[in-house]
Design a protein around this motif. Structure first.
Motif, PDB file in Angstrom:
ATOM      1  N   ARG A  46       0.951  -0.926   0.048  1.00  0.00           N
ATOM      2  CA  ARG A  46       0.049   0.202   0.093  1.00  0.00           C
ATOM      3  C   ARG A  46       1.099   1.224   0.003  1.00  0.00           C
ATOM      4  NH1 ARG A  46      -5.420   0.009   0.982  1.00  0.00           N
ATOM      5  NH2 ARG A  46      -6.303  -2.135   1.384  1.00  0.00           N
ATOM      6  N   ILE A  47       2.103   1.117   0.821  1.00  0.00           N
ATOM      7  CA  ILE A  47       2.666   2.386   0.719  1.00  0.00           C
ATOM      8  C   ILE A  47       3.580   2.550  -0.539  1.00  0.00           C
ATOM      9  CG2 ILE A  47       4.991   3.457   1.811  1.00  0.00           C
ATOM     10  CD1 ILE A  47       4.336   1.981   4.550  1.00  0.00           C
ATOM     11  N   TYR A  62      11.379   5.274 -10.508  1.00  0.00           N
ATOM     12  CA  TYR A  62      12.126   5.839 -11.555  1.00  0.00           C
ATOM     13  C   TYR A  62      11.464   5.640 -13.055  1.00  0.00           C
ATOM     14  CZ  TYR A  62      15.879   5.860  -7.798  1.00  0.00           C
ATOM     15  OH  TYR A  62      16.337   6.275  -6.787  1.00  0.00           O
ATOM     16  N   SER A  63      10.356   6.326 -13.078  1.00  0.00           N
ATOM     17  CA  SER A  63       9.770   6.425 -14.392  1.00  0.00           C
ATOM     18  C   SER A  63       9.141   7.476 -14.778  1.00  0.00           C
ATOM     19  CB  SER A  63       8.279   5.235 -14.149  1.00  0.00           C
ATOM     20  OG  SER A  63       7.768   5.256 -15.145  1.00  0.00           O
ATOM     21  N   ASP A  64       8.732   7.794 -16.144  1.00  0.00           N
ATOM     22  CA  ASP A  64       8.371   8.876 -16.591  1.00  0.00           C
ATOM     23  C   ASP A  64       7.109   8.612 -17.653  1.00  0.00           C
ATOM     24  OD1 ASP A  64       9.465   7.691 -19.041  1.00  0.00           O
ATOM     25  OD2 ASP A  64      10.682   9.238 -19.725  1.00  0.00           O
ATOM     26  N   THR A  65       6.659   7.616 -17.107  1.00  0.00           N
ATOM     27  CA  THR A  65       5.196   7.077 -17.732  1.00  0.00           C
ATOM     28  C   THR A  65       4.200   7.854 -17.046  1.00  0.00           C
ATOM     29  OG1 THR A  65       4.924   5.183 -16.298  1.00  0.00           O
ATOM     30  CG2 THR A  65       5.987   4.905 -18.178  1.00  0.00           C
ATOM     31  N   VAL A  66       2.964   8.123 -17.563  1.00  0.00           N
ATOM     32  CA  VAL A  66       1.685   8.764 -17.055  1.00  0.00           C
ATOM     33  C   VAL A  66       1.260   7.974 -15.856  1.00  0.00           C
ATOM     34  CG1 VAL A  66      -0.633   9.061 -17.530  1.00  0.00           C
ATOM     35  CG2 VAL A  66       0.838   9.181 -19.350  1.00  0.00           C
ATOM     36  N   LYS A  67       1.616   6.581 -15.675  1.00  0.00           N
ATOM     37  CA  LYS A  67       1.186   5.945 -14.555  1.00  0.00           C
ATOM     38  C   LYS A  67       2.150   4.956 -14.221  1.00  0.00           C
ATOM     39  CE  LYS A  67      -1.636   2.346 -14.721  1.00  0.00           C
ATOM     40  NZ  LYS A  67      -2.984   1.464 -14.468  1.00  0.00           N
ATOM     41  N   PRO A  68       3.369   5.334 -13.513  1.00  0.00           N
ATOM     42  CA  PRO A  68       4.332   4.598 -13.107  1.00  0.00           C
ATOM     43  C   PRO A  68       4.122   3.242 -12.407  1.00  0.00           C
ATOM     44  CG  PRO A  68       4.597   6.821 -12.463  1.00  0.00           C
ATOM     45  CD  PRO A  68       3.268   6.641 -12.566  1.00  0.00           C
ATOM     46  N   MET A  69       3.094   2.955 -11.898  1.00  0.00           N
ATOM     47  CA  MET A  69       2.704   1.767 -11.219  1.00  0.00           C
ATOM     48  C   MET A  69       1.402   1.238 -11.360  1.00  0.00           C
ATOM     49  SD  MET A  69       5.202   2.105  -7.677  1.00  0.00           S
ATOM     50  CE  MET A  69       4.744   0.332  -7.426  1.00  0.00           C
ATOM     51  N   GLY A  70       1.078   0.186 -11.374  1.00  0.00           N
ATOM     52  CA  GLY A  70      -0.155  -0.373 -11.375  1.00  0.00           C
ATOM     53  C   GLY A  70      -0.378  -1.440 -10.493  1.00  0.00           C
ATOM     54  N   GLY A  71      -1.478  -1.904 -10.056  1.00  0.00           N
ATOM     55  CA  GLY A  71      -1.495  -3.084  -9.057  1.00  0.00           C
ATOM     56  C   GLY A  71      -2.695  -3.471  -8.640  1.00  0.00           C
ATOM     57  N   ILE A  72      -2.759  -4.824  -7.862  1.00  0.00           N
ATOM     58  CA  ILE A  72      -3.907  -5.401  -7.079  1.00  0.00           C
ATOM     59  C   ILE A  72      -3.428  -5.396  -5.702  1.00  0.00           C
ATOM     60  CG2 ILE A  72      -5.485  -7.141  -7.282  1.00  0.00           C
ATOM     61  CD1 ILE A  72      -4.358  -7.908 -10.083  1.00  0.00           C
ATOM     62  N   ILE A  73      -4.371  -4.836  -4.818  1.00  0.00           N
ATOM     63  CA  ILE A  73      -3.983  -4.948  -3.392  1.00  0.00           C
ATOM     64  C   ILE A  73      -5.035  -5.973  -2.780  1.00  0.00           C
ATOM     65  CG2 ILE A  73      -3.634  -3.624  -1.335  1.00  0.00           C
ATOM     66  CD1 ILE A  73      -1.322  -3.173  -3.428  1.00  0.00           C
ATOM     67  N   GLU A  74      -4.846  -6.946  -2.245  1.00  0.00           N
ATOM     68  CA  GLU A  74      -5.440  -7.920  -1.578  1.00  0.00           C
ATOM     69  C   GLU A  74      -6.506  -8.368  -2.407  1.00  0.00           C
ATOM     70  OE1 GLU A  74      -6.378  -6.385   3.040  1.00  0.00           O
ATOM     71  OE2 GLU A  74      -7.041  -4.832   1.506  1.00  0.00           O
ATOM     72  N   GLU A 149      -0.583 -11.036  -2.915  1.00  0.00           N
ATOM     73  CA  GLU A 149      -1.504 -12.380  -2.797  1.00  0.00           C
ATOM     74  C   GLU A 149      -2.025 -12.691  -4.100  1.00  0.00           C
ATOM     75  OE1 GLU A 149      -0.790 -14.453  -0.563  1.00  0.00           O
ATOM     76  OE2 GLU A 149      -0.009 -13.764   1.171  1.00  0.00           O
ATOM     77  N   PRO A 150      -1.568 -12.477  -5.271  1.00  0.00           N
ATOM     78  CA  PRO A 150      -2.347 -12.807  -6.672  1.00  0.00           C
ATOM     79  C   PRO A 150      -2.986 -14.549  -6.652  1.00  0.00           C
ATOM     80  CG  PRO A 150      -0.158 -12.728  -7.110  1.00  0.00           C
ATOM     81  CD  PRO A 150      -0.298 -12.426  -5.574  1.00  0.00           C
ATOM     82  N   PHE A 151      -2.206 -15.340  -5.994  1.00  0.00           N
ATOM     83  CA  PHE A 151      -2.361 -16.599  -6.040  1.00  0.00           C
ATOM     84  C   PHE A 151      -3.477 -17.213  -5.412  1.00  0.00           C
ATOM     85  CE2 PHE A 151       1.982 -16.124  -7.358  1.00  0.00           C
ATOM     86  CZ  PHE A 151       1.889 -16.476  -8.774  1.00  0.00           C
ATOM     87  N   SER A 152      -3.949 -16.378  -4.419  1.00  0.00           N
ATOM     88  CA  SER A 152      -4.700 -16.747  -3.277  1.00  0.00           C
ATOM     89  C   SER A 152      -6.110 -17.025  -3.984  1.00  0.00           C
ATOM     90  CB  SER A 152      -4.976 -15.467  -2.379  1.00  0.00           C
ATOM     91  OG  SER A 152      -5.848 -15.967  -1.319  1.00  0.00           O
ATOM     92  N   GLY A 153      -6.728 -18.402  -3.386  1.00  0.00           N
ATOM     93  CA  GLY A 153      -7.848 -18.725  -3.885  1.00  0.00           C
ATOM     94  C   GLY A 153      -8.002 -19.294  -5.230  1.00  0.00           C
ATOM     95  N   LEU A 154      -6.788 -19.559  -6.030  1.00  0.00           N
ATOM     96  CA  LEU A 154      -6.567 -20.156  -7.421  1.00  0.00           C
ATOM     97  C   LEU A 154      -6.500 -21.487  -7.244  1.00  0.00           C
ATOM     98  CD1 LEU A 154      -4.606 -17.630  -9.445  1.00  0.00           C
ATOM     99  CD2 LEU A 154      -7.090 -17.495  -9.061  1.00  0.00           C
ATOM    100  N   ASP A 155      -7.006 -22.513  -7.971  1.00  0.00           N
ATOM    101  CA  ASP A 155      -6.923 -23.763  -8.138  1.00  0.00           C
ATOM    102  C   ASP A 155      -5.440 -24.068  -8.829  1.00  0.00           C
ATOM    103  OD1 ASP A 155      -7.114 -23.577 -11.073  1.00  0.00           O
ATOM    104  OD2 ASP A 155      -9.305 -24.314 -10.714  1.00  0.00           O
ATOM    105  N   PRO A 156      -4.783 -25.230  -8.694  1.00  0.00           N
ATOM    106  CA  PRO A 156      -3.469 -25.350  -9.435  1.00  0.00           C
ATOM    107  C   PRO A 156      -3.409 -25.092 -10.660  1.00  0.00           C
ATOM    108  CG  PRO A 156      -3.993 -27.392  -7.970  1.00  0.00           C
ATOM    109  CD  PRO A 156      -5.379 -26.503  -8.009  1.00  0.00           C
TER     110      PRO A 156
END
Length: 284
Positions: A46-47, A62-74, A149-156
């Motif tokens: 989150r930080i 260190y990025s000059d893009t419009v959106k330096p970071m993208g993500g999924i939290i929780e 935790e992107p793998f949480s809840g996924l089957d193999p």
């Protein structure tokens, strides 16, 4: 270098959730953050995403893009009553991005989702929802992708498909990827570098291969007729059908496999078993 955080600390209601945490990630690399639930992984992410301010420490991107970071939290944050196309279109507009229908189709195709599916995403599997969330996170071409935790809840099968997608994105787009998990098996197959967290601190870190090599407790070897191997028997193995569990130093593994090959025994797999007590007891 895409992102570098130094000496991050965070206190909630008098409790130190993060304590002097430093972490970084470079272009094209996948860095894993391993820790039990409550170790501070989500707060750290989150930080890094700018959603929470630390009490102390710095984050440099260190990025000059419009959106330096993208993500999924929780967990994926989607409009469940909309279909995939509508979700992408809406989130694109929120990010001041005007996409044509074909471009939205390309976004879906890039994460392995069907382009023509029209039903609401509430009908999607968790793996498909994760893929759609990644497509949304990739809007405006960020330099770094953060996955909590992107793998949480996924089957193999879902885990394996998501692993392949993450590897593909890092390689083809040359973006840095930060992934957290409480299960090392999910990280060791995809990450170049690992940080180990415990009670809000980084207690172990290194390349994935180094972490595995220095914290292996046993190896399990799989091969037909392995019980006939003289080379294996010198390690006092615990034998089962076509497998043997042995204690061996990582530097000796290659030599053992060569000896088995000379005996006419072909190894099909060689699986390390980590000493989790050792892994979580080191302190850097």
């Amino acid at each position: 270098m895409i992102i570098k955080a130094e000496n991050l600390s965070k206190i909630y209601h008098g409790i130190t959730v993060l304590d002097q945490v430093s972490i970084s990630c470079t272009e094209g690399n996948i860095c894993g953050v391993l820790g039990a639930n409550g170790a501070g992984k989500t707060t750290l992410f989150r930080i890094l995403m700018g959603l929470v301010s630390p009490n102390s420490g710095t984050v440099k991107i260190y990025s000059d893009t419009v959106k330096p970071m993208g993500g999924i939290i929780e967990k994926p944050a989607l409009y469940e009553y909309l279909n995939a196309y509508e979700n992408l279109n809406l989130f694109a507009r929120i990010q001041n991005l005007k996409l044509k229908k074909a471009e939205i189709g390309e976004c879906l195709h890039a994460v392995g989702l069907p382009v023509g599916r029209k039903d609401a995403v509430k009908n999607y599997s968790m793996g498909m929802k994760q893929r759609l969330s990644i497509a949304i996170a990739l809007l405006n071409n960020p330099s770094c992708l953060v996955l909590d935790e992107p793998f949480s809840g996924l089957d193999p099968m879902g885990i394996e498909e998501l692993r392949r997608l993450i590897l593909k994105l890092a390689k083809e787009r040359n973006i840095g990827v930060l992934i957290s998990s409480h299960i090392i098996d999910q990280l060791q197959k995809v990450c170049d570098y690992l940080y180990v967290m415990k009670e809000g601190r980084i207690i172990n870190k290194g390349s994935t291969s180094e972490i595995i090599a220095t914290n292996v407790k046993h190896y399990t070897i799989y091969a037909k007729n392995i019980q006939e191997s003289v080379a294996v028997r010198q390690y006092a193995p615990i034998l089962a059908k076509d497998s043997a569990k042995i204690s061996i130093e990582s530097k000796e593994v290659t030599a053992l496999i060569k000896e088995m090959f000379k005996e006419g025994i072909e190894v099909t797999s060689f699986i390390p078993e980590l000493d989790m007590d050792r892994l979580f007891s080191k302190n850097y």
